[in-house]
Scaffold this motif. Structure first.
Motif, mmCIF file in Angstrom:
data_model
loop_
_atom_site.group_PDB
_atom_site.id
_atom_site.type_symbol
_atom_site.label_atom_id
_atom_site.label_comp_id
_atom_site.label_asym_id
_atom_site.label_seq_id
_atom_site.Cartn_x
_atom_site.Cartn_y
_atom_site.Cartn_z
ATOM 1 N N VAL A 52 1.261 -1.072 -0.064
ATOM 2 C CA VAL A 52 0.067 -0.156 -0.203
ATOM 3 C C VAL A 52 1.185 0.918 0.043
ATOM 4 C CG1 VAL A 52 -2.235 -0.768 1.517
ATOM 5 C CG2 VAL A 52 -0.051 0.376 2.890
ATOM 6 N N SER A 53 0.500 2.250 0.045
ATOM 7 C CA SER A 53 1.016 4.023 -0.320
ATOM 8 C C SER A 53 0.065 4.491 0.536
ATOM 9 C CB SER A 53 1.019 4.139 -1.841
ATOM 10 O OG SER A 53 2.077 3.427 -2.461
ATOM 11 N N ARG A 54 1.082 5.623 1.060
ATOM 12 C CA ARG A 54 -0.007 7.220 1.728
ATOM 13 C C ARG A 54 0.491 7.986 1.164
ATOM 14 N NH1 ARG A 54 2.845 7.871 6.161
ATOM 15 N NH2 ARG A 54 4.314 6.631 5.720
ATOM 16 N N ILE A 55 -0.467 8.434 0.699
ATOM 17 C CA ILE A 55 -0.810 9.839 0.208
ATOM 18 C C ILE A 55 -1.928 11.006 1.221
ATOM 19 C CG2 ILE A 55 -0.466 8.909 -2.287
ATOM 20 C CD1 ILE A 55 -3.338 9.378 -2.630
ATOM 21 N N ASN A 61 -18.220 8.288 -10.016
ATOM 22 C CA ASN A 61 -18.436 7.726 -9.696
ATOM 23 C C ASN A 61 -16.967 6.888 -8.997
ATOM 24 O OD1 ASN A 61 -20.925 8.290 -9.445
ATOM 25 N ND2 ASN A 61 -21.348 6.883 -11.293
ATOM 26 N N ALA A 62 -15.507 7.436 -9.206
ATOM 27 C CA ALA A 62 -14.819 6.419 -8.637
ATOM 28 C C ALA A 62 -13.532 7.563 -7.995
ATOM 29 C CB ALA A 62 -13.937 6.429 -9.806
ATOM 30 N N LEU A 63 -12.689 7.166 -7.233
ATOM 31 C CA LEU A 63 -11.870 8.441 -6.420
ATOM 32 C C LEU A 63 -10.289 8.085 -7.266
ATOM 33 C CD1 LEU A 63 -12.298 7.159 -2.788
ATOM 34 C CD2 LEU A 63 -12.547 9.284 -3.527
ATOM 35 N N LEU A 102 -4.953 11.563 -14.880
ATOM 36 C CA LEU A 102 -5.874 10.987 -13.431
ATOM 37 C C LEU A 102 -5.811 9.713 -13.397
ATOM 38 C CD1 LEU A 102 -9.090 13.329 -14.188
ATOM 39 C CD2 LEU A 102 -7.410 14.333 -12.383
ATOM 40 N N LYS A 103 -5.746 9.268 -12.457
ATOM 41 C CA LYS A 103 -5.714 7.949 -12.035
ATOM 42 C C LYS A 103 -6.148 7.741 -11.069
ATOM 43 C CE LYS A 103 -0.664 6.447 -13.429
ATOM 44 N NZ LYS A 103 0.406 6.305 -13.474
ATOM 45 N N THR A 104 -6.864 6.498 -10.785
ATOM 46 C CA THR A 104 -7.956 5.848 -10.239
ATOM 47 C C THR A 104 -7.259 4.920 -9.261
ATOM 48 O OG1 THR A 104 -9.399 5.567 -11.868
ATOM 49 C CG2 THR A 104 -10.040 4.267 -9.969
ATOM 50 N N VAL A 105 -7.509 5.137 -8.038
ATOM 51 C CA VAL A 105 -7.120 4.110 -7.096
ATOM 52 C C VAL A 105 -8.483 3.767 -5.833
ATOM 53 C CG1 VAL A 105 -4.522 5.825 -6.522
ATOM 54 C CG2 VAL A 105 -7.092 6.614 -5.677
ATOM 55 N N ARG A 106 -7.882 2.680 -5.162
ATOM 56 C CA ARG A 106 -9.102 2.525 -4.338
ATOM 57 C C ARG A 106 -8.015 2.184 -2.233
ATOM 58 N NH1 ARG A 106 -10.100 -2.254 -1.749
ATOM 59 N NH2 ARG A 106 -7.868 -3.645 -2.279
ATOM 60 N N GLY A 149 -2.461 1.584 -8.482
ATOM 61 C CA GLY A 149 -2.868 2.848 -9.684
ATOM 62 C C GLY A 149 -1.026 3.053 -9.591
ATOM 63 N N LEU A 150 -0.481 3.067 -8.188
ATOM 64 C CA LEU A 150 0.296 4.474 -8.223
ATOM 65 C C LEU A 150 1.837 3.676 -8.112
ATOM 66 C CD1 LEU A 150 -1.095 7.313 -5.782
ATOM 67 C CD2 LEU A 150 -0.903 7.231 -8.467
ATOM 68 N N SER A 151 2.968 3.685 -8.675
ATOM 69 C CA SER A 151 3.645 3.791 -8.181
ATOM 70 C C SER A 151 4.991 4.229 -7.435
ATOM 71 C CB SER A 151 4.958 3.843 -9.635
ATOM 72 O OG SER A 151 5.004 5.264 -10.281
ATOM 73 N N GLN A 152 5.797 4.171 -6.422
ATOM 74 C CA GLN A 152 6.485 5.253 -5.351
ATOM 75 C C GLN A 152 7.044 6.074 -6.447
ATOM 76 O OE1 GLN A 152 9.119 2.241 -3.559
ATOM 77 N NE2 GLN A 152 9.551 3.706 -2.390
ATOM 78 N N ASP A 153 7.755 6.635 -7.478
ATOM 79 C CA ASP A 153 8.318 7.581 -8.080
ATOM 80 C C ASP A 153 7.293 8.763 -9.353
ATOM 81 O OD1 ASP A 153 8.163 5.946 -9.439
ATOM 82 O OD2 ASP A 153 9.112 6.525 -10.823
ATOM 83 N N GLU A 154 5.457 8.304 -8.201
ATOM 84 C CA GLU A 154 4.935 9.238 -8.157
ATOM 85 C C GLU A 154 4.496 10.727 -8.592
ATOM 86 O OE1 GLU A 154 2.426 9.241 -11.366
ATOM 87 O OE2 GLU A 154 1.953 6.754 -11.892
ATOM 88 N N ARG A 155 4.551 11.412 -9.399
ATOM 89 C CA ARG A 155 4.666 12.977 -8.547
ATOM 90 C C ARG A 155 2.460 12.929 -8.564
ATOM 91 N NH1 ARG A 155 7.586 17.713 -12.068
ATOM 92 N NH2 ARG A 155 6.652 16.638 -13.401
#
Length: 425
Positions: free
Chosen positions: A317-320, A330-332, A345-349, A363-369
């Motif tokens: 998991v990742s923390r943001i 209808n999505a985060l 825009l990327k969908t996450v859960r 949905g996200l990689s560790q080096d995403e901005r």
């Protein structure tokens, strides 16, 4: 002659006056041209800077963050029930009256200790009758054997028929079977009589006594109340209904801490040993069983406890920041920034909501901005401007020639517009 000499220089000074006036006019023209050229150059420089500044300000400024890999270890607190390792409800196996009870609630007992004695007058009478029947059967058997022997001797002299001799032998064997049946009946009744002594099935403690001297007990009552309850409390079983969302995170062998209201300053340790492997359809919970040592006997069956599980962090998991979330279609979603400073825009859960932060899966990689606080109007593919480390907005361009005197403040956009209107006039 002296007079003529005195008037001679005057015409020469008059001729020089127009020359000086022409030079002065030339200097004025040159200065005016220089000032005009300088103003035009400065205006062009200001126009260029103003256009550049305006284009930069047209793109929204955003602050970016990077997701933190791995969630935080967290504590899960759930209610639980404490039960004995073994619990036996002891009922009467024979009918009668309680003659005496020897163990009261709280008494520590060992396997085979007598808890109470039941007086069984009906069973005693049945045993007496059975013994009489056995004596009668034995007497009949003795007579049948003597008769069979006599008829066998008579058969040798052909005084009786073979049929008659065989009948006497069969009668003797039948009488022997009657003796065996009577003996078995007595053994059965005596076995029932042994249940007149109510004993402890294992080592433990008496947790309930529901009879007193003289109480009537019946063996044939299926709904009768238990006479005694004995519990083995050397270890305790703790049952915890775990919500379905946490069911997969609790594994066999995981440690837990018990917090009981009767012992606020003490913690007890327990270990998960198994679970029901099935979700209850009504409560949507998984029943988890834990074991806790109870060498000092402080844990009691039936107690309520708060069970504290230490759930390890999930590396997947990742923390943001929670402010980075957008609700679209209808999505985060989160707004990520590419190398060209354009929004994707990327969908996450959400795996867990921590308040100011959220844990997300996939949905996200560790080096995403990620845009820390995106505006609601932000769109996919939109170009943005990344704010500097101090999160300060860029100022408007400086005054003419791009130079400022020490202590002079940079011009704002409104001041520059007023300057341009003045120059136009």
């Amino acid at each position: 002659m002296s007079q003529d000499h005195a008037e001679g220089p005057k015409p020469e000074s008059k001729d020089r006056a127009p020359v000086k006036a022409g030079r002065a006019l030339l200097f004025i023209i040159i200065a005016a041209v220089a000032v005009a050229a300088s103003g035009i150059a400065g205006r062009r420089h200001d126009d260029k800077q103003l256009n550049q500044w305006t284009e930069e300000q047209a793109a929204p400024s955003v602050a970016v963050v990077t997701p933190q890999r791995g969630g935080e270890a967290r504590e899960l607190v759930l209610p639980g029930n404490v039960d004995a390792f073994y619990t036996a409800s002891i009922h009467a196996q024979v009918s009668g009256y309680i003659q005496e009870w020897r163990k009261d609630i709280g008494a520590k007992v060992h396997q085979g200790d007598v808890l109470a004695v039941v007086e069984t007058p009906e069973l005693d009478e049945s045993i007496a009758v059975a013994q009489s029947e056995l004596a009668k059967a034995k007497a009949n058997l003795a007579l049948a054997k003597v008769t069979a022997a006599r008829w066998d001797s008579l058969r040798a002299s052909s005084a009786v028929s073979q049929q008659a001799a065989d009948e006497k032998d069969s009668d003797a064997r039948a009488r022997a079977a009657e003796v065996d049946a009577a003996q078995s009946n007595i053994d059965r009744l005596k076995a029932q009589k042994a249940f007149a002594n109510i004993v402890a099935p294992f080592d433990g403690v008496v947790t309930a006594r529901n009879v007193d001297v003289g109480s009537l007990v019946r063996a044939d009552s299926n709904n009768s109340q238990a006479l005694f309850t004995v519990a083995d409390i050397h270890q305790m079983r703790i049952y915890v209904p775990v919500p379905e969302s946490y069911a997969a995170e609790l594994k066999d062998g995981m440690k837990a801490t018990l917090d009981l209201p009767e012992y606020p300053d003490r913690k007890f340790q327990a270990t998960i040993v198994t679970n029901s492997h099935g979700i209850d359809q009504k409560s949507r919970t998984l029943l988890v069983e834990l074991l806790a040592d109870n060498n000092d006997g402080l844990l009691s069956p039936g107690s309520f406890t708060r069970v504290l599980f230490q759930i390890p962090s999930d590396p997947n998991v990742s923390r943001i920041p929670a402010s980075a979330l957008l609700y679209r279609n209808n999505a985060l979603q989160v707004a990520t920034l590419g190398l060209d400073n354009r929004i994707a825009l990327k969908t996450v859960r959400i795996a867990r909501d921590l308040g100011t932060e959220v844990e997300i899966t996939g949905g996200l990689s560790q080096d995403e901005r990620i845009v820390a606080n995106p505006p609601d109007s932000i769109g996919d593919g939109e170009e943005v401007r990344v704010m500097d480390a101090a999160n300060e907005k860029k100022q408007a361009p400086p005054g003419p020639q791009g130079a400022r005197e020490p202590g002079e403040h940079p011009k704002s956009a409104e001041e520059m517009a007023q300057t341009e209107r003045g120059r136009g006039e």
